[in-house]
Motif scaffolding. Sequence first.
Motif, mmCIF file in Angstrom:
data_model
loop_
_atom_site.group_PDB
_atom_site.id
_atom_site.type_symbol
_atom_site.label_atom_id
_atom_site.label_comp_id
_atom_site.label_asym_id
_atom_site.label_seq_id
_atom_site.Cartn_x
_atom_site.Cartn_y
_atom_site.Cartn_z
ATOM 1 N N PHE A 1 -0.964 -5.334 1.529
ATOM 2 C CA PHE A 1 0.380 -4.780 1.385
ATOM 3 C C PHE A 1 1.094 -5.149 0.095
ATOM 4 C CE2 PHE A 1 -0.390 -5.200 6.021
ATOM 5 C CZ PHE A 1 -0.440 -3.846 6.313
ATOM 6 N N GLY A 2 0.476 -5.953 -0.743
ATOM 7 C CA GLY A 2 1.066 -6.283 -2.034
ATOM 8 C C GLY A 2 2.470 -6.836 -1.913
ATOM 9 N N SER A 3 3.420 -6.190 -2.578
ATOM 10 C CA SER A 3 4.794 -6.687 -2.615
ATOM 11 C C SER A 3 5.502 -6.608 -1.264
ATOM 12 C CB SER A 3 5.609 -5.913 -3.657
ATOM 13 O OG SER A 3 5.722 -4.556 -3.277
ATOM 14 N N GLU A 4 4.943 -5.857 -0.320
ATOM 15 C CA GLU A 4 5.545 -5.747 1.010
ATOM 16 C C GLU A 4 4.937 -6.743 2.008
ATOM 17 O OE1 GLU A 4 5.818 -1.642 2.417
ATOM 18 O OE2 GLU A 4 5.586 -1.007 0.344
ATOM 19 N N ALA A 5 4.071 -7.622 1.529
ATOM 20 C CA ALA A 5 3.349 -8.555 2.397
ATOM 21 C C ALA A 5 4.283 -9.567 3.044
ATOM 22 C CB ALA A 5 2.290 -9.299 1.586
ATOM 23 N N GLU B 1 -2.453 -10.245 4.050
ATOM 24 C CA GLU B 1 -1.234 -9.449 3.841
ATOM 25 C C GLU B 1 -1.076 -9.075 2.374
ATOM 26 O OE1 GLU B 1 1.957 -8.498 5.620
ATOM 27 O OE2 GLU B 1 0.422 -8.329 7.155
ATOM 28 N N VAL B 2 -1.274 -10.046 1.488
ATOM 29 C CA VAL B 2 -1.132 -9.781 0.055
ATOM 30 C C VAL B 2 -2.172 -8.749 -0.374
ATOM 31 C CG1 VAL B 2 -1.325 -10.794 -2.254
ATOM 32 C CG2 VAL B 2 -0.098 -12.009 -0.433
ATOM 33 N N GLU B 3 -3.405 -8.914 0.094
ATOM 34 C CA GLU B 3 -4.482 -7.978 -0.233
ATOM 35 C C GLU B 3 -4.139 -6.564 0.249
ATOM 36 O OE1 GLU B 3 -9.068 -7.130 1.286
ATOM 37 O OE2 GLU B 3 -8.113 -9.022 1.809
#
Length: 159
Positions: free
Chosen positions: A30-34, A26-28
């Motif tokens: 969607f970044g801040s939306e993860a 998710e972090v990879e």
Amino acid sequence: MTAVTSPPFVLREVRWQDLAELAAHEVELFGSEAWSLESWWGELAGRPRREYLVAEDADGIVGYAGLDHGGDVSDVMTIATLPRARRTGLGRHLLEALVARSRAAGAARLLLEVREDNTAARGLYAQRGFELLQTRRGYYPGGVDALVLALDLTTEDPT
């Protein structure tokens, strides 16, 4: 638990042991939306209403997707493909699995929300027959609009 095979992918239900890896993806992706690890735990705890799948190849998880079943409407919670699996048909495969599972759960309509600037996803959804229901102005960070799309599951051929 039933696995669906469509080379080179295998679809299976998400297991508790997958959650840390999904949160990292998710972090990879969607970044801040993860979604956080805690969010994933909450999603899986939402069973039987919530249903999540992972797609795997020989090297591990390459994508995932999920639904919320609410009577005659199912909502796509997420569809994600890792960069190494893009442009392989995986997104379409995940979407078709969600359509089939929504229909099997008795849904008459499948809803989803997509960033207006996600042209690849929008193309996939339009090709599948999703239609625009509404626009949520400035919904995403950076002021990007969210498009709410719907697929009528009662008028199409389920085969």
